[in-house]
Design a protein around this motif. Structure first.
Motif, PDB file in Angstrom:
ATOM      1  N   SER A 180      39.239  34.822  35.730  1.00  0.00           N
ATOM      2  CA  SER A 180      38.833  34.828  37.125  1.00  0.00           C
ATOM      3  C   SER A 180      39.209  36.140  37.806  1.00  0.00           C
ATOM      4  CB  SER A 180      39.481  33.654  37.858  1.00  0.00           C
ATOM      5  OG  SER A 180      39.028  33.583  39.186  1.00  0.00           O
ATOM      6  N   VAL A 181      40.422  36.614  37.541  1.00  0.00           N
ATOM      7  CA  VAL A 181      40.850  37.907  38.092  1.00  0.00           C
ATOM      8  C   VAL A 181      39.946  39.023  37.575  1.00  0.00           C
ATOM      9  CG1 VAL A 181      42.682  39.651  38.026  1.00  0.00           C
ATOM     10  CG2 VAL A 181      43.257  37.264  38.458  1.00  0.00           C
ATOM     11  N   ALA A 182      39.691  39.035  36.275  1.00  0.00           N
ATOM     12  CA  ALA A 182      38.864  40.093  35.680  1.00  0.00           C
ATOM     13  C   ALA A 182      37.446  40.080  36.251  1.00  0.00           C
ATOM     14  CB  ALA A 182      38.829  39.932  34.167  1.00  0.00           C
ATOM     15  N   GLY A 183      36.860  38.880  36.376  1.00  0.00           N
ATOM     16  CA  GLY A 183      35.512  38.788  36.928  1.00  0.00           C
ATOM     17  C   GLY A 183      35.458  39.228  38.371  1.00  0.00           C
ATOM     18  N   SER A 184      36.487  38.911  39.138  1.00  0.00           N
ATOM     19  CA  SER A 184      36.529  39.306  40.546  1.00  0.00           C
ATOM     20  C   SER A 184      36.690  40.814  40.702  1.00  0.00           C
ATOM     21  CB  SER A 184      37.684  38.578  41.242  1.00  0.00           C
ATOM     22  OG  SER A 184      37.521  37.183  41.155  1.00  0.00           O
ATOM     23  N   VAL A 185      37.507  41.418  39.853  1.00  0.00           N
ATOM     24  CA  VAL A 185      37.673  42.877  39.884  1.00  0.00           C
ATOM     25  C   VAL A 185      36.348  43.560  39.559  1.00  0.00           C
ATOM     26  CG1 VAL A 185      38.767  44.834  38.729  1.00  0.00           C
ATOM     27  CG2 VAL A 185      40.137  42.846  39.367  1.00  0.00           C
ATOM     28  N   LEU A 186      35.631  43.049  38.568  1.00  0.00           N
ATOM     29  CA  LEU A 186      34.336  43.623  38.200  1.00  0.00           C
ATOM     30  C   LEU A 186      33.343  43.503  39.346  1.00  0.00           C
ATOM     31  CD1 LEU A 186      32.445  44.846  36.058  1.00  0.00           C
ATOM     32  CD2 LEU A 186      31.961  42.515  35.279  1.00  0.00           C
ATOM     33  N   ALA A 187      33.294  42.347  40.000  1.00  0.00           N
ATOM     34  CA  ALA A 187      32.376  42.169  41.124  1.00  0.00           C
ATOM     35  C   ALA A 187      32.727  43.097  42.281  1.00  0.00           C
ATOM     36  CB  ALA A 187      32.406  40.708  41.582  1.00  0.00           C
ATOM     37  N   LEU A 188      34.020  43.246  42.551  1.00  0.00           N
ATOM     38  CA  LEU A 188      34.444  44.105  43.659  1.00  0.00           C
ATOM     39  C   LEU A 188      34.138  45.575  43.387  1.00  0.00           C
ATOM     40  CD1 LEU A 188      35.843  43.815  46.398  1.00  0.00           C
ATOM     41  CD2 LEU A 188      38.022  44.230  45.271  1.00  0.00           C
ATOM     42  N   ALA A 189      34.047  45.938  42.097  1.00  0.00           N
ATOM     43  CA  ALA A 189      33.770  47.335  41.744  1.00  0.00           C
ATOM     44  C   ALA A 189      32.405  47.798  42.236  1.00  0.00           C
ATOM     45  CB  ALA A 189      33.847  47.512  40.226  1.00  0.00           C
ATOM     46  N   PHE A 190      31.487  46.872  42.469  1.00  0.00           N
ATOM     47  CA  PHE A 190      30.146  47.253  42.906  1.00  0.00           C
ATOM     48  C   PHE A 190      30.101  47.686  44.366  1.00  0.00           C
ATOM     49  CE2 PHE A 190      29.077  44.258  39.348  1.00  0.00           C
ATOM     50  CZ  PHE A 190      28.645  45.243  38.483  1.00  0.00           C
ATOM     51  N   MET A 242      41.869  52.473  41.972  1.00  0.00           N
ATOM     52  CA  MET A 242      43.208  52.364  42.543  1.00  0.00           C
ATOM     53  C   MET A 242      43.222  51.344  43.685  1.00  0.00           C
ATOM     54  SD  MET A 242      46.346  53.315  42.784  1.00  0.00           S
ATOM     55  CE  MET A 242      47.673  53.661  43.935  1.00  0.00           C
ATOM     56  N   ALA A 243      42.208  51.404  44.549  1.00  0.00           N
ATOM     57  CA  ALA A 243      42.140  50.461  45.670  1.00  0.00           C
ATOM     58  C   ALA A 243      41.974  49.033  45.162  1.00  0.00           C
ATOM     59  CB  ALA A 243      40.985  50.838  46.601  1.00  0.00           C
ATOM     60  N   ARG A 244      41.173  48.857  44.117  1.00  0.00           N
ATOM     61  CA  ARG A 244      40.998  47.513  43.557  1.00  0.00           C
ATOM     62  C   ARG A 244      42.314  46.994  42.971  1.00  0.00           C
ATOM     63  NH1 ARG A 244      36.244  50.034  41.537  1.00  0.00           N
ATOM     64  NH2 ARG A 244      37.056  50.075  39.405  1.00  0.00           N
ATOM     65  N   ALA A 245      43.050  47.874  42.306  1.00  0.00           N
ATOM     66  CA  ALA A 245      44.333  47.460  41.736  1.00  0.00           C
ATOM     67  C   ALA A 245      45.298  47.024  42.828  1.00  0.00           C
ATOM     68  CB  ALA A 245      44.937  48.604  40.916  1.00  0.00           C
ATOM     69  N   VAL A 246      45.383  47.824  43.891  1.00  0.00           N
ATOM     70  CA  VAL A 246      46.294  47.503  44.991  1.00  0.00           C
ATOM     71  C   VAL A 246      45.886  46.190  45.652  1.00  0.00           C
ATOM     72  CG1 VAL A 246      47.061  48.254  47.274  1.00  0.00           C
ATOM     73  CG2 VAL A 246      46.951  49.893  45.401  1.00  0.00           C
ATOM     74  N   THR A 247      44.569  45.949  45.753  1.00  0.00           N
ATOM     75  CA  THR A 247      44.075  44.722  46.363  1.00  0.00           C
ATOM     76  C   THR A 247      44.488  43.491  45.569  1.00  0.00           C
ATOM     77  OG1 THR A 247      42.158  45.836  47.329  1.00  0.00           O
ATOM     78  CG2 THR A 247      41.985  43.453  47.031  1.00  0.00           C
ATOM     79  N   PHE A 248      44.415  43.574  44.247  1.00  0.00           N
ATOM     80  CA  PHE A 248      44.631  42.390  43.416  1.00  0.00           C
ATOM     81  C   PHE A 248      46.079  42.192  42.989  1.00  0.00           C
ATOM     82  CE2 PHE A 248      40.074  42.237  43.096  1.00  0.00           C
ATOM     83  CZ  PHE A 248      39.812  40.892  42.900  1.00  0.00           C
ATOM     84  N   ILE A 249      46.931  43.185  43.142  1.00  0.00           N
ATOM     85  CA  ILE A 249      48.326  43.020  42.712  1.00  0.00           C
ATOM     86  C   ILE A 249      49.007  41.837  43.403  1.00  0.00           C
ATOM     87  CG2 ILE A 249      50.615  44.069  42.923  1.00  0.00           C
ATOM     88  CD1 ILE A 249      49.382  46.691  41.943  1.00  0.00           C
ATOM     89  N   PRO A 250      48.919  41.720  44.747  1.00  0.00           N
ATOM     90  CA  PRO A 250      49.574  40.551  45.360  1.00  0.00           C
ATOM     91  C   PRO A 250      48.945  39.221  44.944  1.00  0.00           C
ATOM     92  CG  PRO A 250      48.288  41.800  46.989  1.00  0.00           C
ATOM     93  CD  PRO A 250      48.361  42.634  45.760  1.00  0.00           C
ATOM     94  N   ILE A 251      47.644  39.216  44.677  1.00  0.00           N
ATOM     95  CA  ILE A 251      46.981  37.986  44.221  1.00  0.00           C
ATOM     96  C   ILE A 251      47.508  37.589  42.837  1.00  0.00           C
ATOM     97  CG2 ILE A 251      44.765  36.985  43.559  1.00  0.00           C
ATOM     98  CD1 ILE A 251      43.466  38.709  45.710  1.00  0.00           C
ATOM     99  N   VAL A 252      47.626  38.590  41.950  1.00  0.00           N
ATOM    100  CA  VAL A 252      48.167  38.321  40.623  1.00  0.00           C
ATOM    101  C   VAL A 252      49.601  37.817  40.713  1.00  0.00           C
ATOM    102  CG1 VAL A 252      48.913  39.428  38.481  1.00  0.00           C
ATOM    103  CG2 VAL A 252      46.641  39.899  39.393  1.00  0.00           C
TER     104      VAL A 252
END
Length: 478
Positions: free
Chosen positions: A138-148, A154-164
């Protein structure tokens, strides 16, 4: 896309020694290039251009001065040393569409982050799952979708770190089934791969598309998506699966209910899009539609990005401000502009041809089969990539030289350029090679060994995917 991470971990004394050595080395290289007689294969102008190129590389790698300063110095030296006739000709790289496009994408990415649209999208894309493996996917799929819609890995990583972190907490810090380690591998190593899918996905894709458009053939936004979207998604999927295997993620743990509920909202409990978030989302959607339509009607790709930034900057909107512009990673923008200027000078003075001839003298390319030549060129690209702290900087250095080899030996330049992108963009052996990896290592449970080992895995996967794409997929769509 910052430029301060390559010195992480050094003491002040070590850092000063390293930077002093870099400054001294750059000065010696430049002095030798200016005072010595050129070999028969080089003109005086070509030798001085190569000297500027090599000294600039040393300065960029050791960073005794900021990227902006070393970049300005390098283009000034091209003119001051007589390698180029005029200062305007020495700065041609800064007039490239690439420089302005990259700046615009950085501003749009920062706008997405500043209004919190990235966090809202992440929450809506990411649903709480009951097992470590499902949560990882789910995390991987969400990161891929957000990449579009967010070009910065770097911004995507910072966004998902607290979620992880929240998901890992829900699973239990001692019994998360390998989820946290695998998730941080995805955020660090796999996340940047998603940026290659679209021409506007980030600096790596922009640099490669500009060089392809200049040296090989025109390429539109849709052309790029057709060529790169399937290989990128395949590579991304394989890398995510390998991250799960690498961290031994299992299905035996469940997320606790109270932690699961907290994933759906921020601290204030709201999930509605704000006015600024709706504006940024609408503008980004309009830009994407314009890029697609423009590919068919010949509309310049940079214009929708300009329009989007202007709309978000007008006083009644006020999303992009003067402060946002001042916080742009100007170092990488100037580095790319300077490198493009140096490459123009190397081509004009015949220096790049001399480099190819020199390498041909060391390596018997003429005796090799085409696939062996490609393999050697990819190894050269990997070697240069490991030295650089950003993949886009490595690509702008190595790709023109690699394409020159392709021209000499009759290799498909387009396929080789895309292969270099896939491999360089997936190679992270040292933590400073990618900011997303460095942040993930700092905030997560990863060790230096984990970073290097999994970096070799993603590199091997990229070679395999590029090979299949070259032999099977790209010939079908070109």
């Amino acid at each position: 896309m910052g430029d301060r991470f390559d010195v992480r971990g050094m003491s002040k004394t070590e850092l000063f020694s390293w930077q002093s050595l870099g400054l001294l080395t750059a000065a010696i290289v430049l002095a030798l290039g200016v005072t010595s007689s050129p070999p028969a294969a080089l003109t005086l102008e070509g030798q001085r251009t190569l000297a500027v190129f090599l000294s600039a590389l040393v300065l960029w790698l050791t960073r005794p001065v900021p990227y902006v300063v070393s970049s300005i110095l390098s283009v000034t030296l091209l003119f001051a040393l007589g390698a180029i006739d005029s200062f305007g000709a020495a700065t041609t790289g800064f007039t490239s569409t690439l420089v302005f496009f990259l700046l615009l994408l950085l501003l749009l990415g920062d706008a997405t982050t500043s209004v919190g649209l990235d966090r809202q999208l992440a929450r809506r894309l990411l649903s709480a799952n009951s097992t470590p493996r499902r949560a990882l996917h789910s995390v991987a799929g969400s990161v891929l979708a957000l990449a579009f819609v967010m070009p910065s890995a770097m911004a995507r990583a910072v966004t998902f770190i607290p979620i992880v972190k929240r998901l890992a907490g829900g699973l239990g810090s001692d019994t998360d089934g390998g989820f946290e380690s695998a998730a941080f591998l995805v955020l660090g190593h796999v996340n940047p791969i998603a940026s290659m899918a679209l021409m506007t996905g980030g600096g790596m894709a922009l640099v490669t598309s500009e060089i392809v458009a200049t040296s090989v053939r025109p390429i539109t936004w849709v052309d790029w998506a057709v060529l790169m979207l399937p290989p990128t998604i395949l590579l991304y999927t394989l890398a995510v699966l390998c991250a799960g295997l690498f961290a031994l993620v299992d299905e035996d743990v469940t997320i606790q209910t109270d932690d699961t509920a907290r994933l759906e909202t921020d601290g204030d409990g709201t999930a509605r899009l704000t006015r600024d978030q709706r504006l940024v989302g609408t503008v980004l959607l309009g830009a994407i539609v314009s890029w697609i339509v423009g590919s068919f009607v010949g509309f310049p790709t940079v214009l929708p990005a300009v329009a989007a930034v202007v709309v978000l900057s007008i006083p009644s909107v006020g999303v992009i401000t003067a402060e946002d512009i001042s916080e742009v990673s100007w170092g990488i923008v100037f580095l790319i502009g300077a490198m493009l200027s140096i490459l123009d000078a190397m081509e004009a003075t015949g220096a790049i041809t001399a480099v190819v001839d020199g390498l041909t003298g060391w390596v018997p390319f003429a005796a090799l089969a085409q696939w062996q030549i490609v393999a050697v060129l990819i190894l050269i690209a990997i070697g240069i990539r490991i030295l650089f702290s950003t993949a886009s900087a490595a690509i702008v250095v190595v790709l023109p030289i690699v394409l020159e080899f392709a021209s000499v030996f009759g290799i498909n330049q387009l396929f080789l350029a895309l292969t270099v992108l896939l491999v360089v963009g997936s190679t992270t052996v040292l933590p400073f090679n990618t900011t997303a990896v460095l942040v993930s290592m700092d905030r997560g449970p990863l060790s230096h060994r984990d970073v290097a080992s999994f970096g070799l895995v993603t590199m091997a996967l990229s070679v395999a995917v590029a090979t299949v794409s070259w032999l099977v997929y790209w010939p079908l769509v070109v």
